[in-house]
Design an enzyme around this catalytic site. Structure first.
Site, PDB file in Angstrom:
ATOM      1  N   ASP A   8       0.056  -6.744  -8.686  1.00 36.51           N
ATOM      2  CA  ASP A   8       1.137  -6.544  -9.353  1.00 36.51           C
ATOM      3  C   ASP A   8       0.596  -6.985 -10.847  1.00 36.51           C
ATOM      4  OD1 ASP A   8       1.551  -5.410  -6.820  1.00 36.51           O
ATOM      5  OD2 ASP A   8       3.325  -6.944  -6.121  1.00 36.51           O
ATOM      6  N   ASP A 129      10.762   1.317  -0.111  1.00 36.22           N
ATOM      7  CA  ASP A 129      10.797  -0.047   0.314  1.00 36.22           C
ATOM      8  C   ASP A 129      11.799  -0.573   1.281  1.00 36.22           C
ATOM      9  OD1 ASP A 129       8.386  -0.301  -1.669  1.00 36.22           O
ATOM     10  OD2 ASP A 129      10.162  -0.661  -3.117  1.00 36.22           O
TER      11      ASP A 129
END
Length: 244
Positions: A8, A129
């Protein structure tokens, strides 16, 4: 089952967030390319990249770091975060990204996802998500009124390569993966599902592996790999993809 180590990216560094909160970032490596080489040396066969800044900005913000990773390793890469139009999709696929992950636009502009699947078969992933079962977008800053399963069903006939399903409340929290919700989603779909969020131990991987037949193609792991809670060799062995 594929184990995808997560890189990330925030301000050019490799970080992990807690439940998607940008102010809860832990920096694990200031050299993402070095991290990519390390994951390849450990035997992983894919990399999962997220441009966190891009997810909030709605456009790529860590392009230099992504390009450095692509140059540093020959592992296939799937990339998400801030990919909101066809030009960006084309650019990243042209730069060597194997698959792009479309999240916010899957909710906002499903026609774009369908067109991308038609133009780039096998290279488009939808990222869903969920917070309490409802789809969150714009870098998880907004929660919609659409349920994760309902959104996933919209793309069943689109040719999506996979669905990445993330339980936001567990992401980065090391609370254990939401096996039940992930399995329920996989059972309901013909599209393969990749589990994400909360993986904290080898037992989590064993639980997911036991549900592989439901349609769970892989699992993304971040913090537990970085802090040593999960041994890469043991993890790859459990999932049936040992290092060569």
């Amino acid at each position: 089952m594929i184990l995808y180590p997560a890189i990330d990216l925030k301000e050019g560094a490799c970080v992990r967030l807690l439940r998607g909160e940008m102010d809860q970032a832990t920096v694990f490596n200031t050299d993402p390319a070095d991290q990519a080489r390390s994951f390849q040396a450990q035997g992983f066969r894919w990399l999962h990249l997220v441009d966190l800044d891009g997810a909030f900005a709605g456009r790529p913000k860590n392009a230099a770091a992504v390009e450095a990773i692509l140059a540093a390793t020959d592992l296939p890469v799937q990339l998400g975060g801030g990919i909101r139009d066809m030009a960006t999709i084309e650019a990243w696929l042209g730069h060597g990204v194997r698959r792009v992950i479309l999240g916010t636009v899957a909710l906002r502009d499903p026609a774009l996802v369908r067109e991308a699947c038609r133009r780039f078969p096998g290279r488009i992933v939808v990222g869903i998500d969920a917070r309490n079962g409802f789809v969150a977008v714009e870098g998880w800053a907004e929660t919609s009124e659409i349920r994760a399963l309902d959104l996933a069903m919209r793309f069943e006939d689109a040719g999506v390569a996979a669905i990445v399903y993330t339980d936001i409340d567990r992401d980065g929290a090391l609370r254990g993966v939401n096996v039940e919700a992930t399995t329920d989603l996989a059972f309901a779909l013909t599209t393969p599902v990749i589990a994400s969020g909360g993986v904290s131990s080898l037992d989590d991987l064993r639980l997911l592996k036991a549900q592989e037949s439901a349609g769970i193609e892989g699992v993304i792991c971040g913090r537990a790999l970085y802090d040593g809670r999960i041994d890469p060799a043991a993890a790859l062995q459990i999932l049936g993809s040992p290092a060569p």
